[in-house]
Design a protein around this motif. Structure first.
Motif, PDB file in Angstrom:
ATOM      1  N   ALA A 102      10.507  19.464 -15.697  1.00 46.72           N
ATOM      2  CA  ALA A 102      10.040  20.737 -15.150  1.00 46.72           C
ATOM      3  C   ALA A 102       9.403  20.535 -13.780  1.00 46.72           C
ATOM      4  O   ALA A 102       8.581  19.631 -13.600  1.00 46.72           O
ATOM      5  CB  ALA A 102       9.033  21.372 -16.096  1.00 46.72           C
ATOM      6  N   PRO A 103       9.774  21.352 -12.784  1.00 42.71           N
ATOM      7  CA  PRO A 103       9.174  21.232 -11.457  1.00 42.71           C
ATOM      8  C   PRO A 103       7.669  21.446 -11.500  1.00 42.71           C
ATOM      9  O   PRO A 103       7.176  22.358 -12.176  1.00 42.71           O
ATOM     10  CB  PRO A 103       9.861  22.354 -10.659  1.00 42.71           C
ATOM     11  N   ALA A 104       6.958  20.625 -10.781  1.00 44.05           N
ATOM     12  CA  ALA A 104       5.494  20.740 -10.721  1.00 44.05           C
ATOM     13  C   ALA A 104       5.013  20.099  -9.424  1.00 44.05           C
ATOM     14  O   ALA A 104       5.639  19.162  -8.922  1.00 44.05           O
ATOM     15  CB  ALA A 104       4.841  20.055 -11.923  1.00 44.05           C
ATOM     16  N   VAL A 105       3.911  20.615  -8.895  1.00 48.50           N
ATOM     17  CA  VAL A 105       3.342  20.033  -7.679  1.00 48.50           C
ATOM     18  C   VAL A 105       3.062  18.557  -7.940  1.00 48.50           C
ATOM     19  O   VAL A 105       2.395  18.214  -8.925  1.00 48.50           O
ATOM     20  CB  VAL A 105       2.043  20.759  -7.289  1.00 48.50           C
ATOM     21  N   PRO A 106       3.573  17.651  -7.094  1.00 45.94           N
ATOM     22  CA  PRO A 106       3.404  16.217  -7.363  1.00 45.94           C
ATOM     23  C   PRO A 106       1.976  15.738  -7.184  1.00 45.94           C
ATOM     24  O   PRO A 106       1.199  16.309  -6.408  1.00 45.94           O
ATOM     25  CB  PRO A 106       4.335  15.568  -6.321  1.00 45.94           C
ATOM     26  N   ARG A 107       1.656  14.684  -7.896  1.00 42.51           N
ATOM     27  CA  ARG A 107       0.321  14.092  -7.798  1.00 42.51           C
ATOM     28  C   ARG A 107       0.013  13.652  -6.376  1.00 42.51           C
ATOM     29  O   ARG A 107      -1.140  13.693  -5.916  1.00 42.51           O
ATOM     30  CB  ARG A 107       0.260  12.885  -8.741  1.00 42.51           C
ATOM     31  N   SER A 108       1.055  13.254  -5.655  1.00 41.13           N
ATOM     32  CA  SER A 108       0.859  12.775  -4.292  1.00 41.13           C
ATOM     33  C   SER A 108       0.235  13.834  -3.397  1.00 41.13           C
ATOM     34  O   SER A 108      -0.501  13.512  -2.454  1.00 41.13           O
ATOM     35  CB  SER A 108       2.207  12.328  -3.693  1.00 41.13           C
ATOM     36  N   ARG A 138       2.501  25.549  -3.572  1.00 39.70           N
ATOM     37  CA  ARG A 138       2.412  26.117  -4.913  1.00 39.70           C
ATOM     38  C   ARG A 138       3.448  27.225  -5.100  1.00 39.70           C
ATOM     39  O   ARG A 138       4.045  27.353  -6.178  1.00 39.70           O
ATOM     40  CB  ARG A 138       1.006  26.656  -5.178  1.00 39.70           C
ATOM     41  N   GLU A 139       3.648  28.031  -4.054  1.00 41.29           N
ATOM     42  CA  GLU A 139       4.664  29.077  -4.134  1.00 41.29           C
ATOM     43  C   GLU A 139       6.048  28.463  -4.297  1.00 41.29           C
ATOM     44  O   GLU A 139       6.867  28.935  -5.079  1.00 41.29           O
ATOM     45  CB  GLU A 139       4.612  29.955  -2.882  1.00 41.29           C
ATOM     46  N   LEU A 140       6.289  27.384  -3.574  1.00 41.39           N
ATOM     47  CA  LEU A 140       7.577  26.687  -3.666  1.00 41.39           C
ATOM     48  C   LEU A 140       7.821  26.210  -5.102  1.00 41.39           C
ATOM     49  O   LEU A 140       8.883  26.468  -5.683  1.00 41.39           O
ATOM     50  CB  LEU A 140       7.581  25.504  -2.700  1.00 41.39           C
ATOM     51  N   TYR A 141       6.849  25.514  -5.653  1.00 41.10           N
ATOM     52  CA  TYR A 141       7.033  24.966  -7.000  1.00 41.10           C
ATOM     53  C   TYR A 141       7.016  26.056  -8.071  1.00 41.10           C
ATOM     54  O   TYR A 141       7.657  25.909  -9.118  1.00 41.10           O
ATOM     55  CB  TYR A 141       5.999  23.885  -7.288  1.00 41.10           C
ATOM     56  N   ASP A 142       6.304  27.139  -7.830  1.00 43.74           N
ATOM     57  CA  ASP A 142       6.347  28.263  -8.770  1.00 43.74           C
ATOM     58  C   ASP A 142       7.753  28.848  -8.830  1.00 43.74           C
ATOM     59  O   ASP A 142       8.278  29.128  -9.915  1.00 43.74           O
ATOM     60  CB  ASP A 142       5.354  29.352  -8.351  1.00 43.74           C
ATOM     61  N   GLN A 143       8.365  29.048  -7.653  1.00 49.18           N
ATOM     62  CA  GLN A 143       9.723  29.587  -7.630  1.00 49.18           C
ATOM     63  C   GLN A 143      10.710  28.601  -8.243  1.00 49.18           C
ATOM     64  O   GLN A 143      11.633  28.989  -8.970  1.00 49.18           O
ATOM     65  CB  GLN A 143      10.128  29.935  -6.196  1.00 49.18           C
ATOM     66  N   ALA A 144      10.525  27.315  -7.952  1.00 52.37           N
ATOM     67  CA  ALA A 144      11.405  26.294  -8.536  1.00 52.37           C
ATOM     68  C   ALA A 144      11.272  26.284 -10.055  1.00 52.37           C
ATOM     69  O   ALA A 144      12.267  26.188 -10.780  1.00 52.37           O
ATOM     70  CB  ALA A 144      11.072  24.922  -7.965  1.00 52.37           C
ATOM     71  N   HIS A 145      10.047  26.387 -10.548  1.00 55.62           N
ATOM     72  CA  HIS A 145       9.826  26.367 -11.991  1.00 55.62           C
ATOM     73  C   HIS A 145      10.466  27.583 -12.658  1.00 55.62           C
ATOM     74  O   HIS A 145      11.016  27.473 -13.758  1.00 55.62           O
ATOM     75  CB  HIS A 145       8.332  26.327 -12.305  1.00 55.62           C
ATOM     76  N   THR A 146      10.409  28.730 -11.992  1.00 55.57           N
ATOM     77  CA  THR A 146      11.029  29.930 -12.546  1.00 55.57           C
ATOM     78  C   THR A 146      12.533  29.730 -12.689  1.00 55.57           C
ATOM     79  O   THR A 146      13.120  30.055 -13.734  1.00 55.57           O
ATOM     80  CB  THR A 146      10.750  31.143 -11.648  1.00 55.57           C
ATOM     81  N   GLU A 147      13.174  29.190 -11.657  1.00 56.18           N
ATOM     82  CA  GLU A 147      14.617  28.959 -11.732  1.00 56.18           C
ATOM     83  C   GLU A 147      14.947  27.903 -12.782  1.00 56.18           C
ATOM     84  O   GLU A 147      15.910  28.029 -13.533  1.00 56.18           O
ATOM     85  CB  GLU A 147      15.153  28.543 -10.361  1.00 56.18           C
ATOM     86  N   TRP A 148      14.139  26.846 -12.821  1.00 60.91           N
ATOM     87  CA  TRP A 148      14.365  25.798 -13.822  1.00 60.91           C
ATOM     88  C   TRP A 148      14.183  26.342 -15.239  1.00 60.91           C
ATOM     89  O   TRP A 148      14.948  26.007 -16.151  1.00 60.91           O
ATOM     90  CB  TRP A 148      13.400  24.640 -13.585  1.00 60.91           C
ATOM     91  N   LYS A 149      13.172  27.173 -15.411  1.00 60.68           N
ATOM     92  CA  LYS A 149      12.883  27.747 -16.729  1.00 60.68           C
ATOM     93  C   LYS A 149      14.074  28.560 -17.234  1.00 60.68           C
ATOM     94  O   LYS A 149      14.457  28.465 -18.406  1.00 60.68           O
ATOM     95  CB  LYS A 149      11.637  28.620 -16.625  1.00 60.68           C
ATOM     96  N   ASN A 150      14.673  29.342 -16.354  1.00 57.55           N
ATOM     97  CA  ASN A 150      15.852  30.116 -16.738  1.00 57.55           C
ATOM     98  C   ASN A 150      17.031  29.198 -17.053  1.00 57.55           C
ATOM     99  O   ASN A 150      17.792  29.446 -17.994  1.00 57.55           O
ATOM    100  CB  ASN A 150      16.229  31.090 -15.622  1.00 57.55           C
ATOM    101  N   ALA A 151      17.186  28.138 -16.252  1.00 51.97           N
ATOM    102  CA  ALA A 151      18.280  27.186 -16.492  1.00 51.97           C
ATOM    103  C   ALA A 151      18.087  26.467 -17.824  1.00 51.97           C
ATOM    104  O   ALA A 151      19.061  26.206 -18.550  1.00 51.97           O
ATOM    105  CB  ALA A 151      18.350  26.177 -15.346  1.00 51.97           C
ATOM    106  N   ALA A 152      16.840  26.141 -18.166  1.00 55.71           N
ATOM    107  CA  ALA A 152      16.566  25.480 -19.438  1.00 55.71           C
ATOM    108  C   ALA A 152      16.900  26.405 -20.609  1.00 55.71           C
ATOM    109  O   ALA A 152      17.424  25.964 -21.647  1.00 55.71           O
ATOM    110  CB  ALA A 152      15.099  25.057 -19.499  1.00 55.71           C
TER     111      ALA A 152
END
Length: 292
Positions: A102-108, A138-152
């Motif tokens: 799942a996409p998430a803001v990296p620790r780095s 955060r907006e970037l990863y939120d949008q990525a997570h939304t798309e990933w969530k639908n794909a999952a």
């Protein structure tokens, strides 16, 4: 049409970022012309605009943000462009399979000394820059997570459906046969062979019930996927269509909650059979066919 904001780390032929310096990337002539006409460089497209409801960035801040965020951008980011609604940014990603992490803001990002929180009272300019960078990522990863969530969701459905389409078609055939057998009882011809007609009805009822049970074996898995992805943006019909089963919108899948399966197709068929038998019993009683 909104102009694309080039990534500071450009995309190679695979459309993933590589290490070529941004200065070496030549924008398409159409994009360059748009930048010249508007009086801004290609790298400044979309700046001086709100990133969200309260954050607005200048061209210079835009360049600094990209420079600092580049190490923390995901490899599946393909394009960034101004949002068509006129505020914020819209991101385009490589299509997710739903089987990735799942996409998430990296620790780095949190460990980066150039992005860690700075109070406004200590350094207003740095505070503003880092708040904008934080909002952007955060907006970037939120949008990525939304798309990933639908794909999952879609990926899980593909695994759960299996031969459900064949089982549903088998049920539809038996349900139609049951309807025909029941309707036949209302014809004058049925009176001359009432016991045989009733026997055929009972056979049709059993076949319809068996077909319903067979479909429920797949429906329970599908229903569990629906429950698992309750908060996805896709509704059940949309997710099934994305998985390759648009006809799934007409399936009677039932529901699961906390491990329990309810509103099964078997229950629906049993209620129909009960109604049919009540009617046949009443006809037999009123007509005298049940006497003796």
């Amino acid at each position: 049409m909104a102009s694309t904001i080039p990534l500071r780390t450009p995309l190679d032929e695979s459309e993933l970022p590589h290490s070529t310096p941004a200065a070496a990337v030549k924008p398409s002539s159409g994009t360059a012309e748009r930048g010249q006409r508007s009086g801004t460089s290609v790298h400044d497209q979309g700046v001086g605009m709100p990133l969200g409801s309260t954050v607005t960035i200048t061209p210079d801040e835009h360049r600094q943000i990209w420079e600092r965020l580049t190490p923390h951008l995901p490899p599946y980011l393909r394009k960034v462009e101004p949002h068509p609604c006129g505020w914020g940014l819209r991101f385009e990603f490589t299509r997710f399979s739903g089987r990735e992490e799942a996409p998430a803001v990296p620790r780095s990002f949190y460990d980066d000394p150039r992005l860690k929180y700075v109070p406004e009272s200590q350094d207003p300019a740095e505070h503003r820059l880092r708040e904008a960078a934080d909002h952007f990522l955060r907006e970037l990863y939120d949008q990525a997570h939304t798309e990933w969530k639908n794909a999952a969701y879609v990926a899980d459905l593909r695994q759960a459906v299996q031969d459900a389409p064949d089982r549903w078609r088998a049920y539809e055939r038996e349900a139609k046969a049951l309807e025909s057998a029941y309707d036949y009882l209302r014809t004058p011809q049925a009176a001359s062979e009432w016991p045989a007609a009733i026997s055929r009805l009972v056979d049709a009822q059993e076949r319809a019930r068996a077909a319903a049970v067979a479909f429920d074996e797949r429906a329970v898995g599908i229903a569990r996927v629906h429950e698992k992805h309750l908060y996805a943006d896709l509704n059940h019909s949309q997710a099934l269509a994305e998985a390759g089963y648009p006809e799934g919108a007409h399936w009677h899948v039932g529901n699961t909650y906390d491990g329990y399966f309810s509103d099964s197709l078997r229950e629906t068929v049993d209620r129909l059979i009960e109604q049919q038998e009540d009617h046949v019993t009443k006809v037999a009683r009123l007509s005298g066919m049940g006497a003796g």
